[in-house]
Structures are given as C-alpha cells and as structure tokens.
Design an enzyme around this catalytic site. Structure first.
Site, PDB file in Angstrom:
ATOM      1  N   ASN A 113      23.841 -36.777 -35.208  1.00 46.84           N
ATOM      2  CA  ASN A 113      24.688 -36.750 -34.024  1.00 46.84           C
ATOM      3  C   ASN A 113      23.798 -36.875 -32.791  1.00 46.84           C
ATOM      4  O   ASN A 113      22.588 -36.669 -32.853  1.00 46.84           O
ATOM      5  CB  ASN A 113      25.398 -35.401 -33.937  1.00 46.84           C
TER       6      ASN A 113
ATOM      7  N   HIS B  97      27.354 -40.767 -33.140  1.00 49.11           N
ATOM      8  CA  HIS B  97      26.082 -40.622 -33.849  1.00 49.11           C
ATOM      9  C   HIS B  97      25.057 -41.566 -33.208  1.00 49.11           C
ATOM     10  O   HIS B  97      25.402 -42.603 -32.654  1.00 49.11           O
ATOM     11  CB  HIS B  97      26.286 -40.909 -35.336  1.00 49.11           C
TER      12      HIS B  97
ATOM     13  N   CYS C  83      26.299 -38.280 -42.159  1.00 51.03           N
ATOM     14  CA  CYS C  83      27.507 -38.292 -42.969  1.00 51.03           C
ATOM     15  C   CYS C  83      27.094 -38.615 -44.384  1.00 51.03           C
ATOM     16  O   CYS C  83      26.503 -39.664 -44.635  1.00 51.03           O
ATOM     17  CB  CYS C  83      28.491 -39.328 -42.451  1.00 51.03           C
TER      18      CYS C  83
ATOM     19  N   ARG D 144      28.359 -27.365 -38.361  1.00 50.29           N
ATOM     20  CA  ARG D 144      29.186 -27.977 -39.408  1.00 50.29           C
ATOM     21  C   ARG D 144      28.710 -29.414 -39.691  1.00 50.29           C
ATOM     22  O   ARG D 144      28.037 -29.669 -40.666  1.00 50.29           O
ATOM     23  CB  ARG D 144      30.665 -27.955 -38.979  1.00 50.29           C
ATOM     24  N   ASP D 145      29.007 -30.331 -38.813  1.00 47.71           N
ATOM     25  CA  ASP D 145      28.651 -31.730 -39.059  1.00 47.71           C
ATOM     26  C   ASP D 145      27.132 -31.888 -39.158  1.00 47.71           C
ATOM     27  O   ASP D 145      26.641 -32.771 -39.856  1.00 47.71           O
ATOM     28  CB  ASP D 145      29.189 -32.617 -37.919  1.00 47.71           C
TER      29      ASP D 145
END
Lengths: 299, 299
Positions: B249, B209, B240, B15-16
């Site tokens: 990340n 991150h 992001c 996801r991220d």
C-alpha cells in the site's frame, strides 16, 4: 491547466546518477549505458561532467566517455561544467551541450563550491562567453529550490532571482532542482509560480529527487502548471554527495510509466529503458530505485 | 478544484498490510501496533479481518486483537468481514465498524472468492441486514478499479456499477482500490469521475497500492477531484495474496508528509507515526516501504 502533450525527458543518470555511486564504474560501462539510453529513445542525456576529479572521482573519465560513445542523430550529449576550463574540456571531448549550476541557498553554495551564489555565477561568465563563441547551448541548474540541508526552507523569490540570473547570462533553460527531495506538490508549484513570473514556462524544467517519495506527485503537479521538461535518472540512480539523505533522482522508468498513462508523448520505449536500467543496476550490483522496474522484473 | 482542507486517513496496515506478510505475527504485536497508531492520532484503523483463517492465516487471531486493544475515544476500530458469520464474529469481538468488498473484475472475483461479482454482493445481504439491526456502519471496498491481473484494463463504468451497488446495499462510503497499483493519475481521475456521477464525492475514498510508484501522484490527483478519504498502510506494508506483483500500500508516513506540505489537516503526528512504523518493521524484520521513514532514519 491542461497537461502538456509532449514532455522532453532529460536523462541525468550517467552524470547525476553515477557520480554518487560507491562502486567505481569503467568508461566502457558508462558508454554502454549511454548508448542503451539513446537506443531506448532518450533524446537528451547528461553524459558526464568536467568538474575536478578530486571532488567527483566517478566523473574522472568523462573525456573518454564523450569520445567513445557512438552518437545517434537527434540526441543531445550534455556535460556539466563548473568553469571555463571544464567547458573547454567538454568542448574538445565533443559534448553537444553544457550545463552550469548555482544554488538557491547561500550556505549550500558555500559548502558545496566554497563561494557565494553571486561569485559562483560570476565564475561562469568566461564559460558563457566561450559557449556563445562556439555556438554551444548552455542549460542552467538551480539546486535547493525548496529546502537546503543547512538553511531549511528556501524562499521561492530567491530561486526566481537565481534562475533569472542564469537566463540573463544566456542559458536557454533552467532546471529547478529539489536537491534534498523535501518538496511536496504545493512547494513545487510555489517555486514554478515564482519563476514563471520572469521566465517563460517553456524554459523551465524540474529536477526532483525522490528522497521523501514525493517526486512523481511533484512532477504531476509541475505538468499541471505547464512544465514540459523533466529531469530523471535511469533506475533512480543518484543523490548528492554534499546533501545528506539526498538519495536518488526520480526513476526514468517510473516517469515514463506515468507519462504513458497520461497520454503524454516522450519518445522513449519503456521496454528498452528497462533493459538499460537492468544493465546498469547489474553492473553496480545494486537494487533498482525504480518501482516499475521492480514490479515488471517480478513477473 | 481546490484541495480539501481535511483528509481522513484510513489506516489499513494492521489488516491489508499484515495479512500478506510472510512472518507470523503475534496478537500482542498487532495490538501494540494498533495502539501506537491510535496514539499517533490515526482515527480510523482497520484492525483485523474475519475471513476464513485457512485463506488468510495472518488474520486468524483477529477476535483476540479486538478484545485486547485498549480503545481510544474517537477512534474507529474496523474489521473486514466476508459474510454474516464474519460479521457476527466481528461484532462480538467489539469491532466498531465493518467493511465488505467486491471486485470490479469478474475474473478477479472468481479467482479471489470463487463467485461472480453479483453473487459476492448477494452474500453480503444478510451481513448488511445484521449491521443495520446492530447499528453498525459498513464501509465498501471495490478492488481492481483500474486494472485486473487477469483481465487487464477495467472499464470505469464497471467500477461505478459495483460501487453504486455497494452504496445501495447500505455502505456509507466506498473505497476505490487500485489493487495492482497499475493506475496513473489519468486512470484514477477517470474512475473517480465515473463513480462521482452516482455517488457524492464525500462518500468516495481511494485505496492505492504503490507497485508502480504512482500512488502518491494518484492520491494528489484524487485530492484535486475532491476526494478527502485516503487509505494507507504504515510503513507501506501489504499487498494482495491473489494479485501477483501487488506489493505494498502507499505508506502512511509518505501520505502524511505530503498532506503536511499541502497544508491539509489530518490529525496525525508524523513523529509518532514513524515510531509505529519503526516498531512494526523491526518486528517483521523487514525494511520500511516508506521513503520518508527511510530518509529520516538516515539522519
């Protein structure tokens, strides 16, 4: 334990960093890099080495580097020396300090410098005597303090033994090198724990490669144990020609960023440091190994 | 404080991680990645999000991902949901858990989701009620817990306030996100210190991150404070879309390597994890963001 209030950064980029770069680097570039590092406030710079140029061709011009660099007051310009001959060359080139080295792994010692650890220490005796006569300080390095590319895990007591011998020979400080970067904070603390049983913590430094991304965490763990001298290389340059996968010292920029955040004094200006890193990575036509430099360059 | 004996790794790569990748990624690739992560022993996988596909096109196929992935017992397949509609989609797609989010910076909240922090929390109320009715657990995220790209430093008390509100709304855990990766161990400890005054440490996680290379050091500092839930992304994927320079990340591989060295249990097999990372970086045609993966691939 509280973190130290001040950390001395030992910049090894011009030596441990450049010695493993594939591009040939001119003396003028080395000199400019060293001058930029000093201008940024770095007070200790390992500026070259006097090993056999057949083995480390990138360091062949170290005499000239030491002769050409314009010196700043309060800055130490150190040289790595493998023996008496190297020491004499370093001295006549104007090194203000020298460093000697030994491995904590017998196999690494054999493969790297073709002798046992004890033999390697013995070879330094004449250089140590000459350094005492010349009133030159000698720093000691121990490599492979956590792992060895040939032997695997290295026992902390072996590291302690070699580090203590370097101190007994007259080194004022021993830098503990995780040459292959395999260590995690627990490993680094075990090594520091073992060595500090014989050597005051103020006389121990850490020299951590970031091969497995652990270097800053390891430095943080070392600071928590009272370590206040940390080796690093501008732009994360470096590696070890004899240890496969041993790419990159911890980047000085990333170290300085962390120390700033921790409120620990170090005397280095991050902006000027970034400029020195940008200079050398441009000359080497390579990406920076510093995440801080990459993040701030993106802006 | 002693380190925790066990850490729960929350894998946010699917996801991220993927939401910010430039290449379009097929549902099948996402499904295979999630299955490989579960096979490696990852017990919590954020598998997709149900935000407006206009804003995050990479997550458009999340319904299909949840429907197609073959489930492993004991593995949580979570979804990020922005509102009741997203929650309902997540539920009908078969998400076993959902996550909601709020910023600790007003300006970031405005720029990211076009409302105040309080408004953003209010919008989640219907979803929280629906989750309670459906007996679905809800995880909370707070972003910008150290710094905001627009406001700069974020006060820890602001983070504590938002985190406490998420808990009061019914979240079982709050993950503290250093969205722009600007924090150092001191910052992270200050935030945890503030939050743990109101929230039990067992219900706090960190989501860091690695933009400035500080993530692993920060995680180590968090573990020392008793944090035992850590978010990470396979191959260091992510970033992001609304925070410039917020790339990457912390890599799950590097986290697992450190936890292994620290003797902390986590249930993940590094070898299989490396395979999952190799799979997705090949599909994305990008280098891995994991130093461990890069080092071991060199061998």
């Amino acid at each position: 334990m509280a973190l130290p209030t001040h950390v001395r950064i030992v910049e090894v980029g011009p030596r441990d960093g450049l010695q493993n770069e594939p591009l040939s680097i001119s003396t003028d570039v080395k000199v400019t890099l060293i001058e930029k590092l000093a201008a940024a406030g770095v007070s200790y710079i390992e500026a070259g080495s006097f090993v056999n140029p057949q083995w480390v061709p990138q360091m062949a011009g170290s005499d000239e580097v030491f002769q050409k660099v314009s010196r700043q007051p309060g800055v130490t310009y150190a040289a790595l020396t493998p023996n008496l001959k190297g020491f004499e060359r370093a001295l006549s080139a104007g090194a203000t300090e020298v460093a000697i080295f030994a491995a904590a792994s017998e196999t690494f010692s054999q493969k790297n410098i073709n002798c046992t650890i004890d033999e390697s220490l013995g070879r330094f005796e004449p250089a140590m005597a000459a350094a005492r006569d010349a009133n030159i300080r000698v720093r000691g390095y121990v490599s492979c303090v956590v792992g060895c590319p040939y032997e695997g895990d290295v026992p902390p007591d072996k590291v302690r033994h070699v580090a203590a011998q370097l101190m007994q020979m007259g080194c004022y400080e021993v830098s503990l090198g995780d040459t292959t970067g395999v260590g995690t904070p627990a490993d680094i603390q075990r090594v520091i724990d073992a060595c500090s049983a014989e050597i005051p913590i103020e006389q121990l430094a850490v020299h951590l490669h970031d091969t497995y991304g652990q270097a800053l965490a390891n430095i943080y763990a070392a600071l928590e144990m009272g370590i206040s001298v940390v080796d690093s290389a501008i732009a994360g340059l470096g590696g070890c020609p004899y240890a496969k996968g041993a790419s990159g010292n911890v980047a000085t920029e990333d170290l300085v960023y962390m120390l700033n955040g921790l409120g620990i004094e170090h005397g280095v200006d991050l902006g000027e440091l970034l400029e020195a890193g940008s200079y050398i990575t441009t000359k080497l036509a390579r990406d920076t190994g510093s995440k801080v430099a990459a993040a701030l360059a993106d802006r």
